[in-house]
Design an enzyme around this catalytic site. Structure first.
Site, PDB file in Angstrom:
ATOM      1  N   LEU A  71      91.074  24.412 -91.049  1.00  0.00           N
ATOM      2  CA  LEU A  71      89.769  24.149 -90.181  1.00  0.00           C
ATOM      3  C   LEU A  71      89.104  25.829 -90.652  1.00  0.00           C
ATOM      4  CD1 LEU A  71      90.758  23.476 -86.265  1.00  0.00           C
ATOM      5  CD2 LEU A  71      89.679  22.228 -87.806  1.00  0.00           C
ATOM      6  N   HIS A  72      88.294  25.262 -91.156  1.00  0.00           N
ATOM      7  CA  HIS A  72      87.387  26.320 -90.761  1.00  0.00           C
ATOM      8  C   HIS A  72      85.362  26.397 -90.340  1.00  0.00           C
ATOM      9  CE1 HIS A  72      86.807  24.547 -94.902  1.00  0.00           C
ATOM     10  NE2 HIS A  72      84.827  25.309 -95.318  1.00  0.00           N
ATOM     11  N   ARG A  73      85.382  24.798 -90.679  1.00  0.00           N
ATOM     12  CA  ARG A  73      83.593  24.897 -90.606  1.00  0.00           C
ATOM     13  C   ARG A  73      83.414  24.807 -89.701  1.00  0.00           C
ATOM     14  NH1 ARG A  73      81.884  22.461 -95.253  1.00  0.00           N
ATOM     15  NH2 ARG A  73      84.067  21.583 -96.485  1.00  0.00           N
ATOM     16  N   ARG A  94      87.808  32.872 -91.288  1.00  0.00           N
ATOM     17  CA  ARG A  94      87.075  32.995 -90.366  1.00  0.00           C
ATOM     18  C   ARG A  94      87.479  31.657 -88.477  1.00  0.00           C
ATOM     19  NH1 ARG A  94      81.475  30.847 -89.822  1.00  0.00           N
ATOM     20  NH2 ARG A  94      80.662  31.295 -91.871  1.00  0.00           N
TER      21      ARG A  94
END
Ligand code: UD1
Length: 385
Positions: free
Chosen positions: A219-221, A255
């Site tokens: 996950l990073h969005r 992030r």
């Protein structure tokens, strides 16, 4: 001919590697050489997010690093434009090649165009239709000003023509990232899963039972990790439901780690012994994980594409995609689930019942870089008549 190619962030590296190798092959064959400079804007700078990819994909060292680093979108784009413009004034190349949709793609294409230098965008024409997504803004602006738009699939070519781009500027070349996948798949497959987990484990060294089925998460969005409620719900689903069903391996993007800590969710994951947290992996290690996973749960665009070619079922934690060719309805391996837990739960159960066959869309054949270079070399004859 003088070409400057630009990379900035992790997903750019597997796209530029085959292009660099194609130029090297050209120069070893022909008398008329291409002078090629590789510029790294430095948006991603950690060894695990950057340097490891240069080494493992045999990308020549960047000739110039602009060392932009982290920052807000305005800072990253602005600082890159200032530094890249100075470089362009010194080098004055015939072409600037940008790939993908990161901030470096946008900043460098604008700087080049304002100096009347031709821009070629590799991976042009992808559209999510979601203007709130930073990458969509980068794609729209880059494509609007590029001279040569090289697309990964025919849907992307159609998007560009529908937006009014002259058809002779659009060339369907296929997916350059799949050149890298095809070249490195056998090596990745031969790696030892346990060793990868042992060497990259955030929680410390321990042996994972590699025969166990596992779900792989990335996950990073901003839409998932910067939204506290969304991230909290996802973490609850992973820790309280999914982990009871199968082991989880989660490769944590910087992030995501930052936000998990900020929202005080980090300890909840650390304490769950069915979840293995890994640092960002090298290209080959990540490919081995993808080949071995029972299911992928991700918001990455590149992984959606790799799942399609490998046949790994993929839940895409987004409400839209710029890569519809990867969706099940188009023969791919991925299904859009957003971050609504009801939908994730339902589709998770559904895809596990299905047998997803690997498919390679047209021109996802390992030969895209050669079509890209040909399109650049033939540009004069096709566009300046
Ligand atoms: C960027 C791209 C995204 C791509 C993703 C893949 C844009 C707009 N976004 O998002 O399209 O899918 O890369 O990774 O260009 N950080 C580190 N080490 C690094 C790089 C970043 O710790 O080497 C941290 C920084 O503190 C930063 C955060 O990660 O705050 C996010 O990095 P950033 O470059 O802003 O965007 P990504 O979310 O990685």
């Amino acid at each position: 001919m003088k070409i400057i190619s630009v990379v900035g962030a992790r997903p750019n590296f597997m796209k530029i590697a085959p292009f660099c190798h194609e130029i090297q092959a050209h120069n070893s064959k022909y008398v008329e050489k291409i002078t090629h400079l590789l510029v790294h804007t430095g948006q991603h700078y950690d060894d695990r997010m950057s340097e490891s990819f240069f080494k493992s994909l045999d990308i020549p060292n960047a000739d110039i690093n602009l060392n932009i680093g982290s920052g807000s979108h305005g800072e990253q784009v602005g600082l890159t434009m200032i530094a890249f413009e100075k470089l362009l004034l010194k080098e004055m190349p015939d072409w600037v090649i940008v790939v993908g949709d990161v901030n470096a793609t946008l900043a460098c294409s604008i700087a080049a165009k304002k100096l009347k230098i031709r821009v070629c965008h590799i991976e042009a024409g992808l559209r999510s239709g979601d203007i709130h997504m930073p990458e969509e803004i980068n794609r729209l602006v880059t494509d609007r000003i590029s001279d040569l738009l090289l697309t990964p699939d025919l849907m992307s070519s159609a998007n560009l023509v529908a937006e009014g781009v002259l058809p002779k500027k659009v060339v369907f070349v296929g997916n350059i990232m799949i050149d890298t996948l095809e070249k490195h798949k056998a090596k990745a497959d031969g790696l030892d899963l346990n060793e990868i987990i042992f060497n990259n484990n955030v929680k410390g060294k321990f042996i994972f039972n590699a025969d166990t089925e596992f779900a792989l998460i990335t996950l990073h969005r901003p839409s998932n990790v910067d939204d506290e409620v969304a991230l909290r719900n996802l973490v609850s689903f992973f820790t309280e439901e999914l982990s009871n069903d199968m082991q989880i391996i989660w490769t944590v993007h910087p992030r995501a780690e930052k936000q998990l800590r900020a929202f005080k969710l980090w300890d909840k994951i650390m304490l769950n012994d069915r979840i293995t947290l890994l640092h960002p992996l090298t290209y080959h290690d990540m490919l081995k994980m993808n080949i071995s996973a029972r299911i992928l749960i991700t918001d990455s665009g590149g992984l959606q594409e790799e799942c399609t070619v490998l046949g790994t079922p993929c839940l895409t934690l987004r409400s839209n995609t710029e890569r519809p060719v990867t969706l099940k309805e188009h023969g791919g391996a991925s299904v859009l689930v957003g971050n609504d837990i009801e939908i994730i739960r339902r589709e998770y159960r559904q895809v596990l019942k299905e047998n997803i066959l690997p498919i390679s869309p047209e021109f996802w054949d390992g030969k895209t870089a050669s079509r890209c270079l040909n399109a650049i070399l033939n540009y004069e004859s096709t566009n300046c008549l």
